[in-house]
Design a protein around this motif. Sequence first.
Motif, short mmCIF file in Angstrom:
data_model
loop_
_atom_site.label_atom_id
_atom_site.label_comp_id
_atom_site.label_asym_id
_atom_site.label_seq_id
_atom_site.Cartn_x
_atom_site.Cartn_y
_atom_site.Cartn_z
N ASN A 75 6.17 3.96 2.99
CA ASN A 75 6.61 4.98 3.95
C ASN A 75 5.81 4.77 5.24
OD1 ASN A 75 6.06 7.73 5.30
ND2 ASN A 75 7.89 8.09 4.05
N GLU A 92 0.80 -1.24 0.00
CA GLU A 92 0.00 0.00 0.00
C GLU A 92 0.83 1.29 0.00
OE1 GLU A 92 -2.86 -0.76 -0.82
OE2 GLU A 92 -3.51 -2.54 0.25
N THR A 93 1.85 1.36 0.82
CA THR A 93 2.81 2.46 0.77
C THR A 93 4.03 2.00 1.57
OG1 THR A 93 3.38 4.70 1.47
CG2 THR A 93 1.68 3.59 2.75
N SER A 146 -3.09 7.99 -3.40
CA SER A 146 -3.80 7.85 -2.13
C SER A 146 -3.61 9.15 -1.33
CB SER A 146 -3.29 6.64 -1.36
OG SER A 146 -1.92 6.77 -1.08
N HIS A 200 3.34 7.45 6.25
CA HIS A 200 2.22 7.46 5.30
C HIS A 200 1.32 6.25 5.55
CE1 HIS A 200 0.60 7.32 0.95
NE2 HIS A 200 -0.07 8.21 1.63
N TYR A 201 1.95 5.09 5.79
CA TYR A 201 1.19 3.87 6.08
C TYR A 201 0.25 4.11 7.27
CZ TYR A 201 0.09 -1.06 6.65
OH TYR A 201 -0.58 -2.25 6.72
N GLN A 205 -0.24 11.23 -0.33
CA GLN A 205 0.91 10.64 -1.04
C GLN A 205 1.68 11.71 -1.83
OE1 GLN A 205 0.17 8.18 -4.64
NE2 GLN A 205 0.99 6.50 -3.41
N ASP A 231 8.08 3.54 -2.84
CA ASP A 231 7.38 2.30 -3.21
C ASP A 231 8.18 1.50 -4.22
OD1 ASP A 231 5.04 2.55 -1.65
OD2 ASP A 231 4.22 4.01 -3.06
N PHE A 252 0.69 -1.05 -4.61
CA PHE A 252 0.26 0.14 -3.87
C PHE A 252 -0.82 0.88 -4.65
CE2 PHE A 252 4.00 0.85 -6.48
CZ PHE A 252 3.69 1.97 -7.22
N HIS A 299 7.05 9.48 -1.90
CA HIS A 299 6.47 8.22 -1.43
C HIS A 299 6.44 7.19 -2.56
CE1 HIS A 299 4.03 10.60 1.79
NE2 HIS A 299 5.18 10.17 2.29
N LEU A 300 6.06 7.65 -3.74
CA LEU A 300 5.98 6.72 -4.88
C LEU A 300 7.37 6.18 -5.22
CD1 LEU A 300 3.36 8.63 -7.05
CD2 LEU A 300 3.07 6.35 -6.05
#
Length: 353
Positions: free
Chosen positions: A173, A170-171, A212, A176-177, A215, A223, A208, A219-220
Amino acid sequence: MADRLCQMIDRIYEYGQADKEILAALIEEICCFENNDALEYLRQLAYKTAHKYFGNRIYTRGLIECTNICRNDCLYCGIRKSNQKIERYRLDKEDILDCCEEGYALGFRTFVLQGGEDGAYTPSFVADVVKSIKENYGNCAVTLSFGEQESDTYRLWKEAGADRYLLRHETANKRHYESLHPSWMSYENRVRCLYNLKELGYQVGSGFMVGSPYQTPLHLAEDLLFLTELKPHMIGIGPFIPHKDTPFAGMASGTLKQTLVMIGLLRLMFPKALIPSTTSLGTIAPDGREQGFLYGANVVMPNLSPVAVRKKYMLYDNKICTGEESAQCRSCLDLRVKSVGFELVVDRGDYKE
Ligand code: 5AD
Ligand code: FES
């Protein structure tokens, strides 16, 4: 600018990786600004890469949405425990086997059993269902997707014959999670589950949501780097889409462009991975899934659930394919795949080294 971005893309194509900052800058430049030459360049390289390993073949998996009962409460998810507005259901063993029978006749050679973390789906119940599917359809792969479980449970299901497991991270970080999940869920446990599944010998799928809440491009990038460490066999991503009865109801969806960029980058970084063009991508744009194939996606997972329950498995608003029969979905997809020059194949579609 376009030249500089294309050089970055070239390097990712060549080395299969890049630094976090470079990835984040590239994602931001292409997604947030009109860098259409770079976007098209990425698409061409991603398409070429997918073509090199898979030709024009698209693998298909029949998705059976087994239960929408869930002890978890992910803030983005329509079947979260706190949503009291949905009607809950659970399929029994016979229902699931009926879906497989129909799916087999339609040419599916992988069945994906997915559902919430439903206490009635006990370790032994799921193991028994897996055993029966494998007995009836020895040439098919069984993929499970029932969230976070104990190691012993994952082992039992593997011993029962399950081949693959899907669990998106999902993420990658931690902060962020935590902003997307209830307090009792932890990023560490998610990651532990994923490595555990790999150790047990599953073909593992992670992934992920794109766009979201909260985000950022960084963050991406995290990922992508997390995935280079995990080395999953399958990578599922799709746009975040708000669900009206969740805390994220008013939030913006992820966009088509953002999702396509991430599919393209995934294809360059994971040339042999199985990457679905998801239902959520088809939900935010009428030709979203077709475009996904043009950016390197090579799997599609049409719905095999009984029509009577489909509208109840609403992870997000306006989900497509909830009124159609399985056969309709399959033939609709056949046409869609052909419209962009690909072909749906009758094959388990295992990961190949
Ligand atoms: N929008 C898009 N994807 C979602 N998922 C759950 N809720 C949403 C949503 N609102 C995705 C999650 C989960 C998968 C089964 O569906 O990534 O892992
Ligand atoms: Fe389900 Fe088109 S794929 S109706």
